[in-house]
Design an enzyme around this catalytic site. Structure first.
Site, mmCIF file in Angstrom:
data_model
loop_
_atom_site.group_PDB
_atom_site.id
_atom_site.type_symbol
_atom_site.label_atom_id
_atom_site.label_comp_id
_atom_site.label_asym_id
_atom_site.label_seq_id
_atom_site.Cartn_x
_atom_site.Cartn_y
_atom_site.Cartn_z
ATOM 1 N N ASP A 87 1.138 -1.376 0.319
ATOM 2 C CA ASP A 87 0.037 0.371 0.307
ATOM 3 C C ASP A 87 1.181 1.168 -0.050
ATOM 4 O OD1 ASP A 87 -1.912 1.945 -0.304
ATOM 5 O OD2 ASP A 87 -3.271 0.904 1.906
ATOM 6 N N ASP A 122 -3.730 7.278 -3.488
ATOM 7 C CA ASP A 122 -5.224 7.920 -3.996
ATOM 8 C C ASP A 122 -5.342 8.359 -2.760
ATOM 9 O OD1 ASP A 122 -4.751 5.139 -2.388
ATOM 10 O OD2 ASP A 122 -7.051 5.262 -2.327
ATOM 11 N N GLY A 188 -11.862 3.856 1.309
ATOM 12 C CA GLY A 188 -12.510 4.823 2.209
ATOM 13 C C GLY A 188 -13.447 4.448 2.430
HETATM 14 N N1 GUN Z 1 -6.320 1.352 3.202
HETATM 15 C C1 GUN Z 1 -7.639 1.108 4.269
HETATM 16 N N2 GUN Z 1 -8.511 2.361 3.084
HETATM 17 C C2 GUN Z 1 -7.343 2.307 2.207
HETATM 18 C C3 GUN Z 1 -7.910 3.397 0.617
HETATM 19 O O1 GUN Z 1 -9.260 4.128 0.911
HETATM 20 N N3 GUN Z 1 -7.120 3.592 0.323
HETATM 21 C C4 GUN Z 1 -5.960 2.910 0.513
HETATM 22 N N4 GUN Z 1 -4.245 3.232 -0.672
HETATM 23 N N5 GUN Z 1 -5.230 2.194 1.268
HETATM 24 C C5 GUN Z 1 -5.987 2.103 2.531
#
Ligand code: GUN
Length: 634
Positions: A87, A122, A188
């Site tokens: 992430d 994002d 989100g």
């Molecule tokens: N981890 C939990 N929610 C989100 C999100 O909306 N975007 C990203 N990139 N990681 C997350």
């Protein structure tokens, strides 16, 4: 690109490739925090983990981790040689409102450390964002996707944002689907998950999913509680990630398939728990905090993988809806979400198979609002609300299951001209369909609704005879095959497909209708297990002649047509055009560019999905035109 192995509506068992191996879905990627390892890789793999997610932002900010990752790669850093997703730091930016790196920097870093799935930076759209603010988040997220150079050595995850504004979820899903993103997380949603707002999640997931490219795996960011997983998979989620197994463990909470329980309140561990038989509850309660945390994390991860295993099996048996329906009774918030799910039955119906491997369960009035019921309503609407006078609901003396094979029934039917309906779960169905899925392939509770059509209808007391009509002649067997064809291929097709000259053959052993022939040629075989037709070449050619436009068709490339004519399956990549209302599992006509029939077979997916898949079989061909004619066997 995801390949489907088994499906049940929007839910699918599938697989897709990454640089470090395949990911089999549905699955969860446990969150690994490289700063605070809780369980070893081996412990997590023993519990069922086959792929992981970690945070590139955390690695990038820590000089030691960064150096090791840049030098040896993220796989070496975590000590795991299978698929790893990273992430981007969006969530940290959302929580701490500040990240030190740009989108391009953080994606480049992920690529550099060898991530298999890299996530763009994002914009997290909170559930309470105004329309304008949520739209800005969607557009900025898209801009960040579009600014990336073409990246080939990692799959790019393009999150779908849009808060609770469903048209923005749709817009975001469409933008991300058209971009180079090969993987679509729904973002989100953590605040919704944390607050048990599963009903809103149903809307969010569905509007994201049905507007996304079906060949791209869909991920639910943060959806790691086993109680909601079945519903999420039913709505088309393929992959989850979650730190819930550690978060709950920190609070001395234990995950179960139907909710969470406090360690302080439980009396024993369930048999499936890795703690069962090794520790007493007392021992775990009194363990040192770090030891207790580890043990509870193991239990929690086990609960998650147990649930996923069960969900997979439910998809395989095509019983996921029933599973989710039963599960939803375990918590009022889940039931609230189930009610929301029922509001979407009309949309979900488009993805349901023609028939399922499993029996249809009728529990109560909620069972009448499930997606398959919507299909029945759509196909039989004019019969389900009968006009008085032109129909008759048959009494138990005149009809009961299996009775339609008797000479008395057939004689009764053929001497009259009325539409015969039979009671079926608070409603009525045409008697001609009484052996077709799900009308016979059903187990009912017998629940009676006070306002049910069946209960209120004028079922004659004591078997009042049905009036014979002077000069009425109709052929029950022919009417039955026509009605099944109407249900299967579209209203009005039955009569055109099966003309009066058709001969309907009956099985000598069971008395059930078996096949329809015209001038000695096999038009169709009626399947014993679901009461629907498998078409022969003669039937397929006739259906082609009477179906306008693209109806019931899949148009393939000339190269493919050659093979399909010999009886080989149609692959997605050779499909040029298709009827967008095709029902998954239904018979389809495989035609070439000039609308010549080349084969007939079973569509593996529905019309709305057909255009997206690139890998795998689109039509399981059972007969090509160049094969020798099929024989009718008893
Ligand atoms: N981890 C939990 N929610 C989100 C999100 O909306 N975007 C990203 N990139 N990681 C997350």
């Amino acid at each position: 690109m995801l390949e489907i192995i088994h499906r049940d509506g929007l839910a699918r068992i599938g697989k897709f490739s990454t640089a470090h191996g395949e990911i089999h879905t549905p699955t969860i990627l446990p969150v690994v925090n490289p700063n605070i390892p809780t369980l070893t890789m081996e412990e997590m793999r023993n519990l069922g983990a086959t792929a992981f997610i970690t945070n590139s932002y955390i690695i990038r900010r820590n000089p030691k981790l960064r150096e090791k990752a840049e030098k040896y790669g993220v796989h070496s850093l975590l000590g795991f040689n299978g698929p790893i997703m990273t992430d981007s730091g969006t969530f940290q930016s959302h929580v701490y409102s500040d990240v030190e790196f740009s989108n391009l920097e953080i994606v480049d870093f992920q690529r550099k450390i060898g991530s298999d799935i890299s996530t763009i930076l994002d914009i997290f759209s909170e559930p309470d964002f105004s329309y304008d603010r949520a739209r800005a988040a969607v557009m900025e997220t898209y801009r960040r996707m579009a600014e990336l150079p073409q990246v080939d050595d990692t799959i790019i995850a393009g999150p779908i944002q849009g808060s609770l504004h469903m048209d923005l979820r749709k817009l975001s899903a469409e933008l991300m689907s058209a971009s180079q993103a090969g993987y679509l997380p729904i973002g989100g949603v953590v605040p919704l998950l944390e607050n048990y707002r599963y009903d809103d999640l149903v809307d969010v997931i569905l509007s994201s999913k049905i507007n996304a490219d079906f060949s791209k795996p869909v991920h639910l960011f943060g959806g790691g509680h086993p109680m909601f997983m079945g519903m999420a998979v039913l709505l088309g989620v393929d992959v989850f990630d979650s730190a819930s197994y550690v978060k709950y463990a920190r609070d001395n909470r234990m995950l179960f398939q139907d909710g969470s329980r406090d360690l302080s309140k439980i009396g024993s561990f369930p048999r499936w728990s890795p703690l069962y038989g090794k520790y007493t509850v007392e021992e775990v309660r009194n363990a040192a905090p770090e030891e207790r945390f580890k043990l509870l994390s193991m239990h929690n991860l086990s609960a998650i993988f147990n649930e996923l295993e069960e969900i997979r099996e439910q998809i395989y048996q095509q019983r996921l809806w029933q599973y989710v329906e039963a599960r939803s009774r375990s918590h009022p918030y889940l039931f609230r979400a189930f009610l929301r799910l029922l509001d979407h039955s009309g949309t979900l119906e488009r993805f349901e198979d023609l028939s399922k491997k499993s029996t249809f369960f009728y529990f109560d009035e909620y069972s009448e609002r499930v997606p398959y019921f919507k299909r029945i309503e759509r196909n039989l609407g004019y019969i389900m609300t009968p006009e008085r006078g032109n129909y008759r609901v048959l009494s138990p003396d005149n009809w009961h299951p299996g009775r339609t094979h008797s000479a008395e029934f057939i004689s009764l039917y053929e001497r009259t001209a009325e539409r015969f309906l039979v009671p079926w779960n608070n409603t009525v169905i045409p008697v001609e369909l009484d052996e077709t899925y799900p009308f016979q392939q059903m187990i009912s509770s017998g629940f009676v609704r006070p306002d049910s059509i069946a209960a209120a209808a004028d079922i004659p007391e004591g078997g009042e005879p049905v009036d014979a009509v002077e000069g009425a002649t109709r052929n029950f067997r022919l009417e039955r095959v026509r009605m099944v064809a109407d249900f299967q291929f579209g209203s009005g097709t039955g009569k055109k497909l099966f003309s009066d000259e058709c001969e309907v053959r009956v099985s000598r052993s069971t008395g059930r209708l078996r096949s329809v022939l015209l001038k000695g040629q096999l038009m169709a075989t009626l399947r014993a297990h679901d009461g629907f037709f498998t078409l022969g070449i003669a039937g397929a050619q006739k259906l082609l002649d009477i179906s306008p436009g693209l109806m019931n068709r899949i148009v393939v490339t000339d190269d493919s047509a050659e093979f399909n004519a010999q009886g080989y399956n149609v692959f997605f990549k050779f499909v040029k055009k298709f009827d967008s209302s095709i029902i998954a599992g239904n018979e389809v006509l495989v035609v070439d560019d000039k609308d010549n029939l080349v084969a007939v077979g079973k569509s593996t997916v529905s019309g709305p999905e057909m255009g997206y898949y690139k890998k795998g079989v689109a039509v399981k061909v059972h007969r090509g035109i160049r094969e020798k004619p099929e024989a009718d066997q008893d």
